[in-house]
Design a protein around this motif. Sequence first.
Motif, PDB file in Angstrom:
ATOM      1  N   LEU A 228      59.621  49.606  35.607  1.00 20.70           N
ATOM      2  CA  LEU A 228      58.243  50.015  35.331  1.00 20.70           C
ATOM      3  C   LEU A 228      58.124  51.515  35.564  1.00 20.70           C
ATOM      4  CD1 LEU A 228      56.404  47.033  37.045  1.00 20.70           C
ATOM      5  CD2 LEU A 228      56.947  47.314  34.620  1.00 20.70           C
ATOM      6  N   ILE A 229      57.734  52.238  34.536  1.00 19.96           N
ATOM      7  CA  ILE A 229      57.631  53.688  34.593  1.00 19.96           C
ATOM      8  C   ILE A 229      56.186  54.069  34.272  1.00 19.96           C
ATOM      9  CG2 ILE A 229      58.500  55.847  33.609  1.00 19.96           C
ATOM     10  CD1 ILE A 229      60.989  54.237  32.703  1.00 19.96           C
ATOM     11  N   PRO A 230      55.516  54.826  35.141  1.00 17.11           N
ATOM     12  CA  PRO A 230      56.004  55.401  36.394  1.00 17.11           C
ATOM     13  C   PRO A 230      55.898  54.393  37.538  1.00 17.11           C
ATOM     14  CG  PRO A 230      53.727  56.050  36.062  1.00 17.11           C
ATOM     15  CD  PRO A 230      54.112  55.235  34.855  1.00 17.11           C
ATOM     16  N   THR A 231      56.599  54.694  38.607  1.00 15.51           N
ATOM     17  CA  THR A 231      56.478  53.869  39.804  1.00 15.51           C
ATOM     18  C   THR A 231      55.263  54.277  40.637  1.00 15.51           C
ATOM     19  OG1 THR A 231      57.986  55.346  40.987  1.00 15.51           O
ATOM     20  CG2 THR A 231      58.947  53.402  39.929  1.00 15.51           C
ATOM     21  N   VAL A 232      54.809  55.515  40.456  1.00 14.80           N
ATOM     22  CA  VAL A 232      53.559  55.995  41.054  1.00 14.80           C
ATOM     23  C   VAL A 232      52.725  56.563  39.911  1.00 14.80           C
ATOM     24  CG1 VAL A 232      52.465  57.588  42.667  1.00 14.80           C
ATOM     25  CG2 VAL A 232      54.667  56.528  43.252  1.00 14.80           C
ATOM     26  N   HIS A 233      51.563  56.002  39.699  1.00 15.35           N
ATOM     27  CA  HIS A 233      50.743  56.402  38.551  1.00 15.35           C
ATOM     28  C   HIS A 233      49.756  57.486  38.956  1.00 15.35           C
ATOM     29  CE1 HIS A 233      48.186  56.200  35.023  1.00 15.35           C
ATOM     30  NE2 HIS A 233      47.154  55.999  35.821  1.00 15.35           N
ATOM     31  N   TYR A 234      49.763  58.580  38.182  1.00 15.00           N
ATOM     32  CA  TYR A 234      48.687  59.565  38.287  1.00 15.00           C
ATOM     33  C   TYR A 234      48.219  59.858  36.865  1.00 15.00           C
ATOM     34  CZ  TYR A 234      51.898  63.294  36.810  1.00 15.00           C
ATOM     35  OH  TYR A 234      52.781  64.074  36.090  1.00 15.00           O
ATOM     36  N   PRO A 235      46.946  59.689  36.576  1.00 22.61           N
ATOM     37  CA  PRO A 235      46.485  59.817  35.195  1.00 22.61           C
ATOM     38  C   PRO A 235      46.462  61.272  34.734  1.00 22.61           C
ATOM     39  CG  PRO A 235      44.629  59.423  36.656  1.00 22.61           C
ATOM     40  CD  PRO A 235      45.861  59.291  37.497  1.00 22.61           C
ATOM     41  N   HIS A 236      46.968  61.495  33.520  1.00 25.95           N
ATOM     42  CA  HIS A 236      46.968  62.829  32.922  1.00 25.95           C
ATOM     43  C   HIS A 236      47.189  62.683  31.431  1.00 25.95           C
ATOM     44  CE1 HIS A 236      51.233  61.930  33.516  1.00 25.95           C
ATOM     45  NE2 HIS A 236      51.480  62.761  32.512  1.00 25.95           N
ATOM     46  N   ALA A 237      46.812  63.717  30.696  1.00 23.31           N
ATOM     47  CA  ALA A 237      47.057  63.772  29.259  1.00 23.31           C
ATOM     48  C   ALA A 237      47.774  65.074  28.959  1.00 23.31           C
ATOM     49  CB  ALA A 237      45.748  63.691  28.478  1.00 23.31           C
ATOM     50  N   SER A 238      48.936  65.000  28.336  1.00 27.62           N
ATOM     51  CA  SER A 238      49.697  66.198  27.972  1.00 27.62           C
ATOM     52  C   SER A 238      49.213  66.706  26.622  1.00 27.62           C
ATOM     53  CB  SER A 238      51.195  65.894  27.904  1.00 27.62           C
ATOM     54  OG  SER A 238      51.689  65.560  29.186  1.00 27.62           O
ATOM     55  N   ILE A 239      48.934  68.012  26.540  1.00 23.17           N
ATOM     56  CA  ILE A 239      48.494  68.601  25.271  1.00 23.17           C
ATOM     57  C   ILE A 239      49.633  69.320  24.564  1.00 23.17           C
ATOM     58  CG2 ILE A 239      46.097  68.784  26.035  1.00 23.17           C
ATOM     59  CD1 ILE A 239      46.603  71.834  26.368  1.00 23.17           C
ATOM     60  N   ALA A 240      50.767  69.523  25.239  1.00 19.67           N
ATOM     61  CA  ALA A 240      51.965  70.095  24.621  1.00 19.67           C
ATOM     62  C   ALA A 240      53.154  69.743  25.496  1.00 19.67           C
ATOM     63  CB  ALA A 240      51.858  71.615  24.475  1.00 19.67           C
ATOM     64  N   TYR A 241      54.294  69.464  24.845  1.00 20.24           N
ATOM     65  CA  TYR A 241      55.542  69.207  25.549  1.00 20.24           C
ATOM     66  C   TYR A 241      56.498  70.363  25.329  1.00 20.24           C
ATOM     67  CZ  TYR A 241      53.986  64.364  25.968  1.00 20.24           C
ATOM     68  OH  TYR A 241      53.268  63.232  26.270  1.00 20.24           O
ATOM     69  N   SER A 242      57.282  70.656  26.350  1.00 22.63           N
ATOM     70  CA  SER A 242      58.319  71.678  26.211  1.00 22.63           C
ATOM     71  C   SER A 242      59.548  71.054  25.573  1.00 22.63           C
ATOM     72  CB  SER A 242      58.674  72.253  27.584  1.00 22.63           C
ATOM     73  OG  SER A 242      59.733  73.174  27.458  1.00 22.63           O
ATOM     74  N   THR A 243      60.148  71.787  24.623  1.00 23.72           N
ATOM     75  CA  THR A 243      61.371  71.314  23.971  1.00 23.72           C
ATOM     76  C   THR A 243      62.583  72.149  24.374  1.00 23.72           C
ATOM     77  OG1 THR A 243      61.011  72.722  22.032  1.00 23.72           O
ATOM     78  CG2 THR A 243      60.078  70.493  21.975  1.00 23.72           C
ATOM     79  N   GLY A 244      62.401  73.068  25.309  1.00 24.21           N
ATOM     80  CA  GLY A 244      63.517  73.906  25.753  1.00 24.21           C
ATOM     81  C   GLY A 244      63.156  74.593  27.046  1.00 24.21           C
ATOM     82  N   LYS A 245      64.088  75.343  27.596  1.00 17.94           N
ATOM     83  CA  LYS A 245      63.859  76.006  28.874  1.00 17.94           C
ATOM     84  C   LYS A 245      62.922  77.189  28.694  1.00 17.94           C
ATOM     85  CE  LYS A 245      66.290  77.762  32.939  1.00 17.94           C
ATOM     86  NZ  LYS A 245      65.631  76.789  33.828  1.00 17.94           N
TER      87      LYS A 245
END
Length: 203
Positions: free
Chosen positions: A134-151
């Motif tokens: 089960l992912i996550p094991t600790v839930h904290y609610p959030h909404a991502s507006i952009a993901y990083s695809t590199g460093k």
Amino acid sequence: MESFFDRVRHRWPAGREDLHVHILPPPEISAVLFEHYRDLTHRDPLVPVGPEWLHVTLLHSGPMAEWHPGEVEALVDQLGTRLADAEPVTLTLHRPNVGAVALECSCTPGEPTRQLWRACAEEISSVTGNRFPLIPTVHYPHASIAYSTGKLAERAELKAWLSDHHTDPLTFIAHRVAVVAQQHDEREITWRLLAELPLGGAA
């Protein structure tokens, strides 16, 4: 920031559909976040989350191909019955923060969504016999507006931009949760809707 997709590749490879349960903010809120932060979220190596894909994840479960015949239907039935006794949840999305792998809007209050997370976790475990982590094991609610695809070594510029550009908190009432078959292509997360389950018997 590190690449979100590099971080999850070993447990959730590109192109594989996994079952997820989400709260989906209403379209008008998703559109406000997408447009207001456009100048930030479109900066390489960030990839913006389109308004139609904005979500608050409750739980990430196992690959769709590993669910046995009838199990998804049983989950929808059992979880739907349980959530019919829950109340709709009023949630507020706050200004984004620069996270380790994404730009995240924190979501408050947390405890009502943790109750939904626990319900999802218990019903999925019951249906599948605890086959999947089960992912996550600790839930904290959030909404991502952009993901990083590199460093991205320099986070200060993102924080400086955010200090001058922010929305007021955005509040909405979640009347249902969505069960979806979700995948990514190492740039964008998308899904197929499997079921919408009303909270408190909402229409």
